[in-house]
Design a protein around this motif. Structure first.
Motif, PDB file in Angstrom:
ATOM      1  N   VAL A 122      93.577 120.284  68.232  1.00 48.93           N
ATOM      2  CA  VAL A 122      93.051 120.316  66.864  1.00 48.93           C
ATOM      3  C   VAL A 122      92.778 121.754  66.426  1.00 48.93           C
ATOM      4  N   LEU A 123      92.164 122.549  67.300  1.00 51.57           N
ATOM      5  CA  LEU A 123      91.845 123.930  66.957  1.00 51.57           C
ATOM      6  C   LEU A 123      93.112 124.762  66.743  1.00 51.57           C
ATOM      7  N   ARG A 124      94.101 124.539  67.584  1.00 50.47           N
ATOM      8  CA  ARG A 124      95.362 125.278  67.416  1.00 50.47           C
ATOM      9  C   ARG A 124      96.057 124.874  66.112  1.00 50.47           C
ATOM     10  N   LEU A 125      95.967 123.604  65.764  1.00 50.91           N
ATOM     11  CA  LEU A 125      96.537 123.148  64.501  1.00 50.91           C
ATOM     12  C   LEU A 125      95.830 123.807  63.324  1.00 50.91           C
ATOM     13  N   CYS A 126      94.501 123.887  63.414  1.00 43.98           N
ATOM     14  CA  CYS A 126      93.726 124.513  62.343  1.00 43.98           C
ATOM     15  C   CYS A 126      94.073 125.992  62.185  1.00 43.98           C
ATOM     16  N   ALA A 127      94.529 126.603  63.277  1.00 43.18           N
ATOM     17  CA  ALA A 127      94.869 128.028  63.230  1.00 43.18           C
ATOM     18  C   ALA A 127      96.148 128.295  62.454  1.00 43.18           C
ATOM     19  N   VAL A 128      97.018 127.295  62.357  1.00 45.99           N
ATOM     20  CA  VAL A 128      98.299 127.514  61.668  1.00 45.99           C
ATOM     21  C   VAL A 128      98.321 126.906  60.265  1.00 45.99           C
ATOM     22  N   LEU A 129      97.390 126.018  59.983  1.00 46.02           N
ATOM     23  CA  LEU A 129      97.303 125.447  58.639  1.00 46.02           C
ATOM     24  C   LEU A 129      96.667 126.445  57.681  1.00 46.02           C
ATOM     25  N   PRO A 130      96.912 126.333  56.384  1.00 52.13           N
ATOM     26  CA  PRO A 130      96.250 127.219  55.420  1.00 52.13           C
ATOM     27  C   PRO A 130      94.732 127.120  55.533  1.00 52.13           C
ATOM     28  N   TYR A 131      94.070 128.261  55.501  1.00 47.22           N
ATOM     29  CA  TYR A 131      92.614 128.306  55.656  1.00 47.22           C
ATOM     30  C   TYR A 131      91.912 127.393  54.648  1.00 47.22           C
ATOM     31  N   GLY A 132      92.366 127.397  53.406  1.00 49.38           N
ATOM     32  CA  GLY A 132      91.725 126.579  52.379  1.00 49.38           C
ATOM     33  C   GLY A 132      91.778 125.101  52.696  1.00 49.38           C
ATOM     34  N   TRP A 133      92.891 124.642  53.252  1.00 50.03           N
ATOM     35  CA  TRP A 133      92.992 123.241  53.637  1.00 50.03           C
ATOM     36  C   TRP A 133      91.970 122.901  54.713  1.00 50.03           C
ATOM     37  N   VAL A 134      91.942 123.729  55.736  1.00 48.62           N
ATOM     38  CA  VAL A 134      91.026 123.484  56.857  1.00 48.62           C
ATOM     39  C   VAL A 134      89.581 123.474  56.368  1.00 48.62           C
TER      40      VAL A 134
END
Length: 291
Positions: free
Chosen positions: A12-24
Motif C-alpha cells: 500500500v505504501l509503495r502504491l501511494c508513492a507512485v500515485l499522484p500526491y493529491g489523490w493519496v
C-alpha cells in the motif's frame, strides 16, 4: 498472518508513492472522516485532549475539530508512502522551506533542531536530511518489523538514526563534531527525566532531555515545525530562530518555555497536532487520570 499483513502494508505504501500526491491525500482525508464516525479509543483520547486544552467550547466545536484531526492523522499515514518510498525529487517538490537562520553559514554551530509532533513532522525531517548531514532521535516501536522499516526509510537520505535512550555521550559527541541533532520531546515518555509543567494550563509530564543535551553539547536550540498546506499543496517546513537564553539554569523553566512555544504553534494549527497521543497519561500526585 503477521507477515502477510506487513507485506500488504508495504504494498500500500509503495502504491501511494507512485500515485499522484493529491489523490493519496484526498483518499486519506476521506478515510479519516469515516474512521472518526466509528467510536474508538483513539477518538476518545483525542476528544479528551481537546476538551482539556480548549475549555469552554461547544460539543459541536469539539466534534468538528476532532473530525478534522482524524482526517489529518489518517491522511498522514497514507502520505508516508511518498515520504518513505518516494524519490528525493518528489519530496523536495512537495516541501516548501522557510528558515529564519542561515543554515549554510551556521552549519558549524552545535545545533539541536527541536521538533514537535504535528502530523507532517516526518516529511520535514526527511527533506532536511536530503540536503545536509543530520542525526535524528527515534523512539522504538512495539513492532520490531515496523521499527526496522521506519528506521531504515527515515534514514534513507543519510540521516544517522539514534534510538532514544542510547548514551547521551553519543549524542553530545555528534553535536560537538558539528552534526546537528533532530529530536522531539513533546510526548509523555514517563516521569523519569521529566517535570510537570503547564501545557494549555494542564500539568503535562514533559521531558527535560532538550535542556540537558543542549548544556552538555554546548548547543543552541532551534525549533522547527512542518505543517500541511491547504488545498493539497504539500507541506511547509519552518525553521525558527534559536531560543534565546536556552538552556537556562533551570530544566523546569526550559521545559515550561518549550511548552509555551509549542502552544503558540498548536493554536495556529490545532487540527494538525497529534491529539491521539495520551499527552496527559501521567498525572501529578493527587490528580485523577483523565483517560
Amino acid at each position: 498472518m503477521k507477515r502477510i499483513g506487513f507485506a500488504f502494508l508495504i504494498g500500500v505504501l509503495r502504491l501511494c508513492a507512485v500515485l499522484p500526491y493529491g489523490w493519496v491525500a484526498r483518499v486519506g482525508h476521506g478515510l479519516g472522516l469515516v474512521l472518526y464516525a466509528i467510536p474508538s479509543r483513539r477518538r476518545h483520547i483525542a476528544l479528551t485532549n481537546l476538551r482539556l486544552c480548549f475549555p469552554n467550547r461547544t460539543d459541536a466545536e469539539y466534534e468538528a475539530l476532532g473530525r478534522a484531526h482524524f482526517a489529518h492523522v489518517v491522511r498522514s499515514y497514507l502520505e508516508r508512502g511518498v515520504q518513505w518510498f518516494g524519490s528525493e525529487k518528489a519530496i523536495r517538490r512537495l516541501v516548501q522551506v522557510e528558515s529564519h537562520i542561515d543554515l549554510a553559514a551556521d552549519a558549524s554551530v552545535p545545533t539541536i533542531f527541536m521538533g514537535f509532533h504535528f502530523v507532517a513532522i516526518e516529511v520535514g525531517c526527511m527533506q532536511y536530511s536530503a540536503g545536509a548531514p543530520v542525526a535524528s532521535l527515534y523512539t522504538r516501536m512495539s513492532s520490531q518489523r515496523m521499527c526496522d522499516l521506519a528506521k531504515r526509510q527515515r534514514g534513507r537520505f543519510g540521516a544517522q538514526m539514534i534510538e532514544r535512550g542510547e548514551s547521551a555521550r553519543k549524542v553530545v559527541s555528534i553535536l560537538r563534531a558539528g552534526t546537528p541533532v533532530m529530536l522531539a520531546a513533546d510526548m509523555d515518555q514517563g516521569i523519569k527525566n521529566s517535570v510537570f509543567v503547564p501545557f494549555f494550563d494542564v500539568p503535562a509530564c514533559t521531558l527535560t532531555s532538550v535542556s540537558r543535551l543542549a548544556k552538555l553539547g554546548r548547543a543552541r536550540v532551534v525549533p522547527f515545525i512542518t505543517e500541511v498546506l491547504p488545498d493539497y499543496q504539500g507541506y511547509k517546513l519552518t525553521i525558527f530562530k534559536p531560543l534565546e537564553g536556552f538552556p537556562s539554569a533551570s530544566e523546569e523553566e526550559d521545559a515550561r518555555r518549550m511548552n509555551e512555544f509549542l502552544e503558540t504553534q498548536v493554536r495556529r494549527l490545532p487540527e494538525q497536532y497529534y491529539w491521539v497521543h495520551r499527552r496527559f497519561k501521567h498525572r501529578p500526585e493527587g490528580l485523577a487520570p483523565v483517560y
